[in-house]
Design a protein around this motif. Structure first.
Motif, mmCIF file in Angstrom:
data_model
loop_
_atom_site.group_PDB
_atom_site.id
_atom_site.type_symbol
_atom_site.label_atom_id
_atom_site.label_comp_id
_atom_site.label_asym_id
_atom_site.label_seq_id
_atom_site.Cartn_x
_atom_site.Cartn_y
_atom_site.Cartn_z
ATOM 1 N N ILE A 16 0.846 -1.199 0.000
ATOM 2 C CA ILE A 16 0.000 0.000 0.000
ATOM 3 C C ILE A 16 0.880 1.247 0.000
ATOM 4 C CG2 ILE A 16 -1.928 1.174 1.100
ATOM 5 C CD1 ILE A 16 -2.443 -1.742 0.256
ATOM 6 N N GLY A 17 0.531 2.169 -0.862
ATOM 7 C CA GLY A 17 1.186 3.474 -0.874
ATOM 8 C C GLY A 17 0.126 4.551 -0.870
ATOM 9 N N SER A 18 0.440 5.705 -0.328
ATOM 10 C CA SER A 18 -0.541 6.790 -0.289
ATOM 11 C C SER A 18 0.125 8.124 -0.574
ATOM 12 C CB SER A 18 -1.238 6.848 1.076
ATOM 13 O OG SER A 18 -0.319 7.171 2.102
ATOM 14 N N GLY A 19 -0.685 9.064 -1.058
ATOM 15 C CA GLY A 19 -0.238 10.434 -1.223
ATOM 16 C C GLY A 19 0.262 10.807 -2.601
ATOM 17 N N TYR A 20 0.213 9.872 -3.576
ATOM 18 C CA TYR A 20 0.706 10.271 -4.901
ATOM 19 C C TYR A 20 -0.208 11.359 -5.469
ATOM 20 C CZ TYR A 20 -2.827 8.027 -7.911
ATOM 21 O OH TYR A 20 -3.990 7.696 -8.567
ATOM 22 N N ASP A 21 0.370 12.258 -6.243
ATOM 23 C CA ASP A 21 -0.355 13.431 -6.746
ATOM 24 C C ASP A 21 -0.020 13.613 -8.221
ATOM 25 O OD1 ASP A 21 -1.495 15.900 -7.280
ATOM 26 O OD2 ASP A 21 -0.770 16.844 -5.431
ATOM 27 N N ASP A 22 -0.956 13.215 -9.072
ATOM 28 C CA ASP A 22 -0.700 13.300 -10.512
ATOM 29 C C ASP A 22 -0.435 14.720 -10.967
ATOM 30 O OD1 ASP A 22 -3.574 13.475 -9.805
ATOM 31 O OD2 ASP A 22 -3.836 13.901 -11.935
ATOM 32 N N SER A 23 -1.018 15.699 -10.265
ATOM 33 C CA SER A 23 -0.828 17.092 -10.673
ATOM 34 C C SER A 23 0.602 17.557 -10.490
ATOM 35 C CB SER A 23 -1.776 18.015 -9.892
ATOM 36 O OG SER A 23 -1.355 18.187 -8.551
ATOM 37 N N LEU A 24 1.372 16.863 -9.637
ATOM 38 C CA LEU A 24 2.752 17.266 -9.365
ATOM 39 C C LEU A 24 3.773 16.247 -9.845
ATOM 40 C CD1 LEU A 24 2.194 18.789 -5.816
ATOM 41 C CD2 LEU A 24 2.674 20.030 -7.925
ATOM 42 N N LEU A 25 3.317 15.209 -10.549
ATOM 43 C CA LEU A 25 4.253 14.294 -11.191
ATOM 44 C C LEU A 25 4.722 14.898 -12.513
ATOM 45 C CD1 LEU A 25 2.489 10.834 -10.654
ATOM 46 C CD2 LEU A 25 4.432 11.771 -9.378
ATOM 47 N N THR A 26 5.941 14.629 -12.879
ATOM 48 C CA THR A 26 6.484 15.160 -14.137
ATOM 49 C C THR A 26 5.609 14.794 -15.316
ATOM 50 O OG1 THR A 26 8.729 14.960 -13.249
ATOM 51 C CG2 THR A 26 8.511 15.158 -15.638
ATOM 52 N N GLU A 27 5.062 13.582 -15.283
ATOM 53 C CA GLU A 27 4.256 13.089 -16.414
ATOM 54 C C GLU A 27 2.840 13.657 -16.426
ATOM 55 O OE1 GLU A 27 7.450 10.197 -15.361
ATOM 56 O OE2 GLU A 27 5.924 11.316 -14.241
ATOM 57 N N GLN A 28 2.419 14.303 -15.326
ATOM 58 C CA GLN A 28 1.076 14.888 -15.229
ATOM 59 C C GLN A 28 -0.022 13.857 -15.513
ATOM 60 O OE1 GLN A 28 0.189 18.923 -15.085
ATOM 61 N NE2 GLN A 28 1.642 18.139 -13.576
ATOM 62 N N ARG A 29 0.154 12.681 -14.964
ATOM 63 C CA ARG A 29 -0.861 11.628 -15.105
ATOM 64 C C ARG A 29 -0.803 10.693 -13.911
ATOM 65 N NH1 ARG A 29 1.225 6.660 -16.303
ATOM 66 N NH2 ARG A 29 3.307 6.537 -17.299
ATOM 67 N N HIS A 30 -1.842 9.846 -13.791
ATOM 68 C CA HIS A 30 -1.863 8.829 -12.749
ATOM 69 C C HIS A 30 -0.963 7.660 -13.145
ATOM 70 C CE1 HIS A 30 -5.394 10.380 -10.449
ATOM 71 N NE2 HIS A 30 -5.704 10.899 -11.624
ATOM 72 N N PRO A 31 -0.312 7.002 -12.191
ATOM 73 C CA PRO A 31 0.359 5.744 -12.512
ATOM 74 C C PRO A 31 -0.714 4.711 -12.876
ATOM 75 C CG PRO A 31 0.327 6.113 -10.140
ATOM 76 C CD PRO A 31 -0.170 7.372 -10.778
ATOM 77 N N ASN A 32 -0.434 3.878 -13.868
ATOM 78 C CA ASN A 32 -1.421 2.885 -14.288
ATOM 79 C C ASN A 32 -0.947 1.476 -13.913
ATOM 80 O OD1 ASN A 32 0.427 2.067 -16.342
ATOM 81 N ND2 ASN A 32 -0.361 3.668 -17.705
ATOM 82 N N ARG A 33 -1.729 0.476 -14.316
ATOM 83 C CA ARG A 33 -1.393 -0.894 -13.933
ATOM 84 C C ARG A 33 -0.043 -1.335 -14.483
ATOM 85 N NH1 ARG A 33 -5.982 -4.485 -16.916
ATOM 86 N NH2 ARG A 33 -4.768 -6.204 -16.000
ATOM 87 N N ASP A 34 0.305 -0.841 -15.688
ATOM 88 C CA ASP A 34 1.593 -1.216 -16.276
ATOM 89 C C ASP A 34 2.754 -0.641 -15.462
ATOM 90 O OD1 ASP A 34 0.308 -2.540 -18.407
ATOM 91 O OD2 ASP A 34 0.074 -0.650 -19.485
ATOM 92 N N ASP A 35 2.614 0.603 -15.018
ATOM 93 C CA ASP A 35 3.651 1.215 -14.182
ATOM 94 C C ASP A 35 3.859 0.407 -12.902
ATOM 95 O OD1 ASP A 35 3.927 3.444 -15.940
ATOM 96 O OD2 ASP A 35 2.161 4.378 -15.014
ATOM 97 N N LEU A 36 2.767 -0.062 -12.316
ATOM 98 C CA LEU A 36 2.857 -0.782 -11.052
ATOM 99 C C LEU A 36 3.241 -2.239 -11.252
ATOM 100 C CD1 LEU A 36 -0.179 0.828 -9.188
ATOM 101 C CD2 LEU A 36 2.225 1.519 -9.212
ATOM 102 N N ASP A 37 2.861 -2.824 -12.403
ATOM 103 C CA ASP A 37 3.327 -4.181 -12.716
ATOM 104 C C ASP A 37 4.849 -4.220 -12.820
ATOM 105 O OD1 ASP A 37 0.739 -5.092 -12.775
ATOM 106 O OD2 ASP A 37 0.577 -5.175 -14.957
ATOM 107 N N ALA A 38 5.432 -3.101 -13.278
ATOM 108 C CA ALA A 38 6.887 -3.036 -13.399
ATOM 109 C C ALA A 38 7.562 -3.066 -12.029
ATOM 110 C CB ALA A 38 7.292 -1.768 -14.160
ATOM 111 N N VAL A 39 6.833 -2.672 -10.986
ATOM 112 C CA VAL A 39 7.376 -2.747 -9.625
ATOM 113 C C VAL A 39 7.300 -4.176 -9.118
ATOM 114 C CG1 VAL A 39 7.056 -1.988 -7.232
ATOM 115 C CG2 VAL A 39 6.778 -0.345 -9.113
ATOM 116 N N SER A 40 6.119 -4.785 -9.270
ATOM 117 C CA SER A 40 5.958 -6.178 -8.853
ATOM 118 C C SER A 40 4.663 -6.745 -9.419
ATOM 119 C CB SER A 40 5.917 -6.285 -7.319
ATOM 120 O OG SER A 40 5.648 -7.615 -6.930
ATOM 121 N N SER A 41 4.765 -7.980 -9.895
ATOM 122 C CA SER A 41 3.564 -8.729 -10.274
ATOM 123 C C SER A 41 3.284 -9.818 -9.255
ATOM 124 C CB SER A 41 3.745 -9.345 -11.671
ATOM 125 O OG SER A 41 4.868 -10.212 -11.682
#
Length: 566
Positions: A144-169
């Motif tokens: 579990i992670g909390s506090g991510y803010d798409d408005s302040l990420l360089t990419e200006q978007r939400h992390p998606n399932r592919d981004d998180l699959d790259a961390v761990s499946s």
């Protein structure tokens, strides 16, 4: 003979008078603590200057001039010389989520500065990887992670399932957006939650899809996040220790009364058990999440058991402006991905359900907190209270509109008529002011978020809050944000809505006590009130508004006992 009788009567009367006076002096028990200083801010009256305060047991027994404090001294009395430090009423958390804050202390911190260090998808992924390794989380266990803010990420978007699959499946991963109204999950989590291409969007929520398909992209909005929340209701580690740590955090910011809004049954049971065991160091006011079935009427509303009180119920009418799910009457300045230019956000409940809820709870004298960020959601609450009042004129209901970010001038007029009290998340001006101006609302609407001056000009009581853990429960930063309205980029957002320091302090002391129906016991430093105190490094009323966040909380006292010292 007659004169002698009169003389005897006079002597007897004098004896009775002196005996009574002596008993009265004896009856005045010494204070346990006396505070002396020139910076005691009672919040009872701007012109009320006192330089001494005495407490005994849990209560304030006297305030006055330091030259008169000797009559309260005893062998065991401790005298505290404040010097340049300031003494104020303990700060009151007008809206937040205690058990959510407690749980989040165990989760990966994915917030941007100044709360965390995540600024891009890559740094978010690294933070999660480090968290899994440091905590040695076994495969198959939730991450579990909390506090991510798409408005302040360089990419200006939400992390998606592919981004998180790259961390761990091998782990189900669930991230809670900084607003608390959206989640991002990986493929393993989607499978575990039973969310697939065949899953329909729930009422009041949205499963975001990969472009041109029905396949979930991993981002969930509003009620679509509820399966995630259900899976994570039990805090990680030792839940009792987590709550104790969270209460210590609140106390470090000068808070003596804490709220847990929209609390669910497992967390209620946890806090009730802790209260029975004497483990709550601060007063806690809880608001169970209201259900469409109106099944929350059996709680003992209105009075503390020990340190725990059921304050009322919480209703959620819409989402988040920074997450672009708040329900507006006019379109967003920039629509979120996948939405048309006329996108308004959406309500989480239909008007008929809201009307029924308000009518039932208010008729039963159960206070209501209603989350309403967008002005269209605000109108839903206004209409529901008006309908309930038309059916049966309301008494002292103190319905609270939580956040009220985009409430309009005409709506404030109607709220004043109906005695609806706004509680503003005015820290938004700093944390998301630039985002609101440039992407969410546009210049003119953004300048009016948290319209505190407009509210004060109408003579309406109101409060301000941090909505912790959405942002830390830093009350001095909250006062700074409300008096300065500076954004992250250093621009002033709506200077005409700024308050002075005393006005902002009232919103976290006297008016916050009023919101809780506790103005007879809290919010000001007066005899007979609870000895809930905060000692600051300097007097905020003598501190330039731009420097308010540099003040430090040095001590916090709850019910006459010190619960925090720096």
């Amino acid at each position: 003979m007659k004169l002698t009788a009169i003389s005897e009567l006079s002597r007897a009367a004098a004896f009775v008078y002196l005996f009574t006076l002596s008993c009265s002096a004896t009856a005045q028990q010494p204070a346990e603590h006396i505070f002396l200083g020139e910076n005691i801010v009672t919040m009872a009256d701007p012109g009320n200057q006192v330089s001494a305060l005495a407490i005994r047991g849990e209560e304030i027994v006297w305030v006055g001039d330091r030259d008169d404090h000797q009559s309260w001294l005893g062998e065991e009395t401790r005298v505290h010389e404040l010097g340049s430090r300031a003494l104020l009423p303990g700060f009151i958390d007008a809206h937040g989520h205690l058990t959510y804050q407690a749980a989040s202390l165990q989760w990966a911190n994915l917030a941007p500065p100044p709360v965390g260090q995540v600024s891009s998808i890559a740094t978010l992924q690294q933070a999660l990887t480090d968290y899994i390794e440091t905590k040695q989380i076994p495969a198959g266990t939730w991450v579990i992670g909390s506090g991510y803010d798409d408005s302040l990420l360089t990419e200006q978007r939400h992390p998606n399932r592919d981004d998180l699959d790259a961390v761990s499946s091998e782990h189900p991963i669930a991230l809670l957006h900084v607003s608390g109204h959206l989640s991002a999950v990986n493929s393993t989590a989607l499978a575990k939650l039973g969310i697939s291409a065949e899953s329909a969007d729930p009422p009041g929520g949205l499963i975001r899809r990969r472009a041109g398909t029905d396949e979930p992209d991993g981002v969930l909005e509003e009620t679509a996040t509820y399966p995630v929340r259900a899976a994570l209701q039990q805090p990680a580690g030792n839940p009792v220790a987590n709550v104790i740590d969270a209460l210590a955090l609140y106390a470090s910011y000068g808070i003596t009364t804490v709220q847990d809004g929209a609390i669910t049954s497992p967390a209620i049971e946890l806090l009730q058990a802790m209260d029975r065991d004497g483990l709550l160091s601060l007063d806690v006011v809880i608001y169970p999440l209201a259900g469409a079935s109106l099944d929350t009427l059996d709680y003992p509303f209105g009075s503390y058991q020990r340190r725990l009180k059921f304050g009322g119920v919480k209703i959620i009418l819409d989402g988040s402006p920074q997450g672009k799910t708040a329900y507006l009457s006019q379109p967003y300045a920039v629509a979120p991905a996948g939405q048309n230019a006329d996108y308004l956000g959406y309500p989480t409940l239909p008007q008929a359900t809201v009307d029924a809820m308000l009518a039932t709870y208010l008729a039963a004298d159960i206070p209501v907190l209603a989350h309403a960020n967008g002005d269209a959601a605000a109108q839903m609450l206004i209409d529901a209270v008006a309908a309930a009042d038309a059916t049966s004129p309301l008494a002292d209901h103190r319905t609270v509109m939580i956040h009220a970010q985009t409430v309009r001038e005409d709506q404030l007029d109607r709220m004043a008529e109906l005695a609806i009290m706004p509680s503003y998340f005015s820290a938004h001006t700093f944390y998301w002011g630039d985002w609101h101006r440039d992407s969410v609302l546009g210049e003119s609407r953004a300048a009016r978020i948290s319209p505190t001056r407009s509210t004060l000009n109408r003579g309406m009581p109101f409060t301000i809050h941090n909505d912790s853990p959405i942002v830390p429960p830093d009350m001095l930063r909250l006062v700074w944000a409300t008096t300065n309205r500076l954004t992250r980029s250093g621009r002033i957002l709506g200077p005409e809505q700024r308050l002075d320091t005393y006005e902002a302090l009232r919103a976290i002391t006297a008016d916050a006590a009023y919101q809780y129906f506790e103005e007879d016991r809290k919010g000001t430093l007066e005899p007979g009130k609870l000895a809930d105190l905060v000692i600051l490094s300097a007097n905020p009323l003598q501190t330039p508004p731009g420097e308010l966040q540099e003040l430090q909380v040095l001590e916090t006292w709850s019910h006459g006992s010190r619960v925090f010292a720096r």
